[in-house]
Design an enzyme around this catalytic site. Structure first.
Site, PDB file in Angstrom:
ATOM      1  N   GLU A  56      12.177 -20.793   7.017  1.00 21.07           N
ATOM      2  CA  GLU A  56      13.345 -20.607   7.893  1.00 21.07           C
ATOM      3  C   GLU A  56      13.828 -19.192   7.643  1.00 21.07           C
ATOM      4  O   GLU A  56      14.420 -18.895   6.617  1.00 21.07           O
ATOM      5  CB  GLU A  56      14.423 -21.641   7.573  1.00 21.07           C
ATOM      6  N   CYS A  74      22.251 -16.931  10.006  1.00 13.75           N
ATOM      7  CA  CYS A  74      20.990 -16.676  10.695  1.00 13.75           C
ATOM      8  C   CYS A  74      20.965 -17.302  12.081  1.00 13.75           C
ATOM      9  O   CYS A  74      20.289 -16.801  12.980  1.00 13.75           O
ATOM     10  CB  CYS A  74      19.824 -17.180   9.857  1.00 13.75           C
TER      11      CYS A  74
END
Length: 496
Positions: free
Chosen positions: A239, A273
């Site tokens: 990720e 993010c």
């Protein structure tokens, strides 16, 4: 967790707002990391054998401990990241929700099930089941030091694996708290361990014989993790970064869209993010939208005291990146409608809102990871989708329109792992939904049923129920076997 005697170095953490030393931790070297994985292997064998009900009981006890100690845990998060206490409390709450879902749903998702066998295997019974991988290594980030790694930790544990967790060197206190909380529940069964250190410790974990690595961090570091794991064919979940877009249609609720853009772009000092870095606004409402965002952003104040809307930039090097993106955009002709280069005053960055930013600028193409928003004018939603997808990243996106059905249609066209209609980060609070990206944002999924399967090994089992009337699985086939099978095959597949 290993003792100080087992280590050669000490990691010192700092208050990101003041730079003052806050704590010190023994660093786990390669030997200590391998020892932790060996211990986890034995503990994991026991953990995988006790069954769904017992695992759920222990995970529920961990959930209860986290919920009861929310203030303590949130205080650690605040001390290590500088984020406001309320934001830290919300992070704990989200982590607990996902842990609870994983514990409650693991059996339903992963239990053995019969599957249809098809014509050629009519005499077989087929079973699909999911076995634990064994030991999962989790390398966590600093921006959400509990919520993000717990997405992997919770689902790996619920699936029957042991976990060795390497928290960010900027936020090791959260990891130590988790290890101590688990030890308080099961002192003789170190199913969850923590190893503390910087990149070398993470590299050692990748090389220590774990069965999978779950990594969250920058795209560049994700590539290094993959390269290290490739040497031993250790599978990974990555990720990584994002350059997430928010699309504002002509019929959008502009107040709601502006509020969401500022929250997604400025919350946690922009260090999210899956937040918002780009906003693509249909021309007819562009000026009105910019005015509303500017009014909201201008009221925000960073700081480390009461009343601050967000905290400091945690990584000192990130301040330089934020400044360079703003300078590059302005140097190419962009306009700052809120803030500017002067907004960068380490370790804090005041809100920056940029318009008329060239499409090839750093502020548009690269991840800024700061409290900045780039707002672009587009002719229509179709252009917005094209520009949103014109990025190597593909983590998350948002769409604002009063037509929810149309919003979902637009969301489906976005090249991202997740999307929200009329909200930002709506998917993050839904434990049943998977989370992960595409492209430079990584691959694999955490959370939800897909997250449980991510940390499991599918296993196919067949058992013969009766002798096949047309036995093809032999080297001494009857002369009639293949012709009969061909007739059945044509009846099934060669007719309209």
């Amino acid at each position: 967790m290993a003792t100080a005697a087992d280590h050669l170095a000490v990691l010192v953490t700092h208050d990101p707002a003041t730079g003052a030393d806050t704590a010190s931790y023994p660093v786990a070297d390669g030997t200590a990391v391998r020892a932790a994985v060996d211990i986890a292997r034995d503990a994991g064998d026991w953990w995988g054998s006790i069954g769904w009900k017992q695992r759920r009981r222990y995970l529920s006890a961990l959930r209860l401990t986290m919920a009861r100690e929310v203030d303590t845990l949130a205080g650690i998060i605040r001390a290590e990241t500088g984020k406001p206490l309320d934001d830290a409390v919300l992070e704990v709450m989200l982590a607990v929700e996902h842990l609870d879902w994983a514990a409650r749903n693991a059996r339903r998702v992963l239990r053995p099930r019969r599957v249809r066998v098809g014509l050629l295997a009519v005499n077989q019974r087929a079973i699909l089941e999911y076995a634990p991988l064994g030991v999962v290594g989790v390398i966590g980030p600093w921006n959400y030091p509990l919520y993000t790694p717990m997405g992997s930790i919770s689902h790996a544990l619920a699936a029957g694996n042991a976990v060795v967790f390497k928290p960010s060197e900027y936020t090791p206190g959260v990891g130590r708290w988790l290890a101590e909380a688990w030890a308080g529940l099961l002192p003789a069964r170190p199913v969850l361990q923590v190893v503390i250190g910087s990149g070398e410790t993470g590299a050692a974990l990748c090389e220590a014989g774990v069965d999978k690595i779950a990594f969250t961090g920058s795209t560049a570091t994700g590539r290094r993790v993959m390269a290290t794991c490739a040497r031993t064919l250790t599978p990974v979940v990555i990720e990584a970064g994002g350059k997430d877009a928010l699309i504002v249609a002509a019929d959008a609720d502009l107040d709601a869209a502006a509020k969401a853009a500022v929250f997604g772009g400025m919350g946690n000092a922009g260090q999210t993010c899956a937040g918002v870095e780009r906003v693509l606004v249909v021309d007819t409402v562009f000026d009105d939208f910019v005015s509303r965002v500017s009014a909201l952003a201008a009221r925000l104040r960073p700081g480390d005291g009461e009343g601050a809307h967000y905290g400091p930039i945690v990584l000192p090097g990130q301040v330089k990146i934020i400044r360079s993106h703003v300078e590059d955009a302005l140097g190419r002709g962009a306009r700052a409608v809120v803030g500017g280069v002067e907004s960068v005053r380490p370790p804090f960055v005041d809100p920056v809102v940029l318009v008329d930013v060239p499409s090839d600028s750093l502020a548009v193409r690269a991840e800024t990871f700061g409290p900045t928003l780039v707002i672009d004018r587009v002719a229509d939603v179709d252009e917005a989708v094209r520009r949103a997808n014109d990025s190597p990243f593909g983590l998350a996106a948002s769409v604002f329109t009063r037509d929810r059905a149309y919003g979902i249609e637009v969301a489906r066209r976005l090249r991202t792992g997740a999307a929200s209609v009329n909200s930002v980060l709506g998917f993050a609070s839904v434990p049943a939904l998977p989370f992960g990206g595409v492209g430079d944002s990584g691959f694999g999924r955490v959370h939800g049923a897909d997250g449980l399967r991510e940390f499991s090994r599918p296993k196919a089992i067949t058992s013969t129920r009766f002798a096949s009337p047309v036995d093809l699985m032999t080297l001494e086939r009857s002369p009639k076997a293949v012709p009969t099978a061909r007739r059945l095959f044509r009846l099934r597949h060669a007719r309209r």
